[in-house]
Design a protein around this motif. Sequence first.
Motif, PDB file in Angstrom:
ATOM      1  N   ARG A  32      25.547  32.308  29.803  1.00  0.00           N
ATOM      2  CA  ARG A  32      26.498  33.097  30.582  1.00  0.00           C
ATOM      3  C   ARG A  32      25.695  34.016  31.496  1.00  0.00           C
ATOM      4  NH1 ARG A  32      31.680  35.855  27.899  1.00  0.00           N
ATOM      5  NH2 ARG A  32      32.433  33.745  28.308  1.00  0.00           N
ATOM      6  N   ARG A  34      25.493  36.835  34.676  1.00  0.00           N
ATOM      7  CA  ARG A  34      26.291  38.009  35.017  1.00  0.00           C
ATOM      8  C   ARG A  34      25.806  38.690  36.294  1.00  0.00           C
ATOM      9  NH1 ARG A  34      25.073  39.364  29.194  1.00  0.00           N
ATOM     10  NH2 ARG A  34      26.826  38.519  28.014  1.00  0.00           N
ATOM     11  N   PHE A  52      21.490  38.339  31.036  1.00  0.00           N
ATOM     12  CA  PHE A  52      22.282  37.122  30.849  1.00  0.00           C
ATOM     13  C   PHE A  52      22.273  36.768  29.366  1.00  0.00           C
ATOM     14  CE2 PHE A  52      17.914  35.816  31.447  1.00  0.00           C
ATOM     15  CZ  PHE A  52      17.717  34.792  30.529  1.00  0.00           C
ATOM     16  N   ASN A  58      21.271  37.766  24.001  1.00  0.00           N
ATOM     17  CA  ASN A  58      21.352  38.460  25.271  1.00  0.00           C
ATOM     18  C   ASN A  58      19.945  38.795  25.736  1.00  0.00           C
ATOM     19  OD1 ASN A  58      23.765  39.227  26.788  1.00  0.00           O
ATOM     20  ND2 ASN A  58      22.618  41.150  27.026  1.00  0.00           N
TER      21      ASN A  58
ATOM     22  N   GLU B 117      32.615  43.059  38.317  1.00  0.00           N
ATOM     23  CA  GLU B 117      31.708  42.453  37.334  1.00  0.00           C
ATOM     24  C   GLU B 117      32.053  40.977  37.243  1.00  0.00           C
ATOM     25  OE1 GLU B 117      32.215  44.806  33.839  1.00  0.00           O
ATOM     26  OE2 GLU B 117      31.417  46.548  34.883  1.00  0.00           O
ATOM     27  N   GLU B 119      31.083  37.020  35.555  1.00  0.00           N
ATOM     28  CA  GLU B 119      30.422  36.229  34.514  1.00  0.00           C
ATOM     29  C   GLU B 119      30.689  34.755  34.791  1.00  0.00           C
ATOM     30  OE1 GLU B 119      30.338  38.985  30.534  1.00  0.00           O
ATOM     31  OE2 GLU B 119      31.968  37.514  30.715  1.00  0.00           O
ATOM     32  N   ASP B 121      30.027  30.811  33.133  1.00  0.00           N
ATOM     33  CA  ASP B 121      29.597  30.037  31.957  1.00  0.00           C
ATOM     34  C   ASP B 121      29.011  28.701  32.387  1.00  0.00           C
ATOM     35  OD1 ASP B 121      30.428  31.897  29.996  1.00  0.00           O
ATOM     36  OD2 ASP B 121      32.519  31.298  30.354  1.00  0.00           O
TER      37      ASP B 121
END
Lengths: 191, 191
Positions: A32, A34, A52, A58, B117, B119, B121
Amino acid sequence: MTITRMINGVDVGRLTETIDAIKHDPEIATFRFRASNHWDSGGHNMTTIHDFFGAKQNVDHRHDFHISADEPDMLLGNDQGANPVELALSALASCLTTTLVYHAAARGVTVRAVESELEGDLDLRGFLGMSDTVRCGYKNIGVKMRVDADASQEILDELIELAQKHSPVFDIISNPVNVMVTGEPMVASTH
Amino acid sequence: MTITRMINGVDVGRLTETIDAIKHDPEIATFRFRASNHWDSGGHNMTTIHDFFGAKQNVDHRHDFHISADEPDMLLGNDQGANPVELALSALASCLTTTLVYHAAARGVTVRAVESELEGDLDLRGFLGMSDTVRCGYKNIGVKMRVDADASQEILDELIELAQKHSPVFDIISNPVNVMVTGEPMVASTH
């Protein structure tokens, strides 16, 4: 023992290990990415890339990356950064290049240089809301890649094919991605 | 006489003039954006944005913009820049923001702040060529926008809608774009 074998600046030993690890546990491949963005004024805003999620953890980048966007004077900005559609071209260019280089490394093909030039055609009437038939984004994008590699023309053609087949950003731009946008009023204390 | 009327840092007088000019001559709206990319090593490469074509002329940016791309250590790079799919998020973030701000200005809505923000995947098995069923790019992207504006909730919702409807990069990512990639061997003297 891991044997370090660098091809094109890519550690092919680690690449093979990564693929093996994912074969045993596909969840490792779940990433994921960001970004956060903060508007300044007019066409000027700043994106920050901080961390990320990948391989079940993380991960912070070594440091934050800041990407400034603006519009040129002709588009009523102050030209303090590439504009968003130019940033989209940069994402595509970098992705095709990295994909080509990594897949060449995986095949043992030494690449000496890769250069590319991109052009995207866009009709501003979409952005301006002047037409329901003109699309807002690029009508089409052309990419010219030049590759210098220890390889026959046939292998070079194959690398260009692999770059398109496996590039995430090529896929993102060529094919539809579901983008879910939600908006909310800002709590006064957050800015 | 042109009356300068700045809203949200956008010269609404010039915006209106631009729209009027395009109504009379749609060719003014034809833009071609450009980027060039130079590979360094491994996942590291650099995009340069130098000029574009628009309103029937070629325009140099005030100066060149350089966007460095790399991969984090986990993806076998040296983390010298955001990676290509993070750059794609930055393009989307900046475009939604600029579109919202410009369309708010056109409607006379004062915006005090915009933050977002994002995100995305992604399953790495696509990039690695480990699966023909896993796509290479983002499966989906989520965007949370926070807006502080002189406006009712209804107007805020409308601005979020307009941002999606008219953002070029939202269109580029949400819908298919025809990308034509050609490759050729590099002439030795060019690098």
